[in-house]
Design an enzyme around this catalytic site. Sequence first.
Site, PDB file in Angstrom:
ATOM      1  CB  CYS A  59      -2.280   0.581  -0.249  1.00 47.96           C
ATOM      2  SG  CYS A  59      -2.269   2.330  -0.644  1.00 47.96           S
ATOM      3  CG  ASP A  91      -5.367   4.256  -7.687  1.00 44.49           C
ATOM      4  OD1 ASP A  91      -4.952   3.474  -8.547  1.00 44.49           O
ATOM      5  OD2 ASP A  91      -6.513   4.195  -7.222  1.00 44.49           O
ATOM      6  CB  SER A 482      -8.347  10.754  -5.680  1.00 45.75           C
ATOM      7  OG  SER A 482      -7.979  10.309  -4.399  1.00 45.75           O
TER       8      SER A 482
END
Length: 566
Positions: A59, A91, A482
């Site tokens: 990311c 994450d 999430s």
Amino acid sequence: MSNSKAPKREIGKHRSWETTEGATRAPHRSMMKAMGLTDKDINAPFVGIASTHNEVTPCNAGIGPLAEEAKKGVFAAKGTPFVFGTITVSDAISMNTVGMKGSLVSREVIADSIETVVFAERFDGLIAIAGCDKSLPGSMMAIARLNVPSVFVYGGSILPGSYKGENIQIQDVFEAVGKHQKGDIDDNELYQIESRACPGPGSCGGMFTANTMSSVGEALGLSLPGSASEAAVDQRKSASSRAAGEAVLHLLRENIKPSDILTKKAFENAVTVVTSMGGSTNSALHLPAIAQEMGVDLTLDDIHNISMRTPQLADMKPAGKFLMYDLDKVGGVPLVMKRLLNLGLIHGDCITVTGKTVSENLKNIPNNEEENTVVVKEDSPISKTGGLVVLHGNLAPDGAVLKVAGHNYGKKWAGPARVFNQEEECMEALKKHSIKPGDFVVIRYEGPKGGPGMREMLSVTSAIVGQGLGDKTFLMTDGRFSGASHGPMIGHVGPEAAVGGPIATVENGDLIEIDLEKFELNIKISNEEMKSRLNNIVLPKPPYTSGVLGKYIKLVQPASKGAYTG
């Protein structure tokens, strides 16, 4: 005696002059010249560029070049840029491990670190560039705290992967694990899926938390229009990063601050956009936290009420069909906002980082009258109400959040409680296939203090879907999910178990009911029984007493207030 050789102070040098002007600042200027700055550079406005570039997560792996582009934009607009770094955690990589406890904590560390550098160095303005889930709200929280002219830049979304002629992404890999546990796919197919889902840098591709918060950046007016949906590898992302550098100098010269942009109306716009796009439940944590930093009161009830009057217009994953890549092709977030503006559902008079209002930004955006299934027309919404609802009741006096986008749960659902103290217990039960259709799964002691850090439970929710239980069970937790999670899953149940909330009283076999006519979440026991159980709760000791997690436990506020640390 003043430095007579120095050029006149530039407009927009609101506070960096404290470090550059006068004879007593000769040592300061000397340090700056050691980095190659000229007198002209030193007398220009100083802009901090907070970069979350790292090699921890895809990311953020492509953000370094964007920071360089932002520098070019600052220089082109006659400012002086200073790039500095901050942290990010992945994450997806920490998911379903004890490391995930650090995820929400990282949001606070990011905000604190950006604030510290910009405050200490007396920068006049800020550009914050972020990719993975918590780095976006963390950056926006810092922008709100600092209240210096600022622009938020999103690192960009990942392109979709491909398997057997179909687009796939990280959500498919997590759900493939559930299929593998069930025996529906073998080791080789799981390997093929994991190897093809993520083809390069960028944030996870659906309307998960990163893309939800990038959309929030546009809706709040902190990001340049159209930048939220650009792919990380698209050359437009480089161009918009450069434009952000120019934009922040315009804000400095006009003295437009975040407090001018981040009004209650702007937050209402952001909630409207999120709920119209089926955005992540994490927005119900991050938006109140950003608002709190700006001194704006944004409650869960505000989010619920806005969702109830907002039609769902975008059919986005995880519950829908499309990725941010698809949304970008039909017009991106500006198309959604244009249609919401046409419906009178967003405030067009809010000022933005362009120096113009929302209405002015959208004036020349094509309404894209050609039929497309990514963003439907105003008169034919996917749903008449938005994608998030807030529940109360005797199990959630402070509220709980349910994502309804893409689902029809009916008016009521009830089932016997299957109680687990933390995520690992539930995952073990799933591995043993001991969770059955009709169960109301309860995962507790995963709240802000109890976890700590409200671990996302994508591995659990994906395993439930992958095992074919997605429409046959309900799940509730004082933790969170999430943005890639979907299905009947209730998060942020408050008060949390670790502070003696009612979720701590649930016993195996208790009947739990969700009522979507009254928006209630209740355990079907008498008030007397509930009172007795609450009086007999034995609270666990804090799982951490030192280090960053120990500090977080002491400072963190409830989920209903955004789980911020103040």
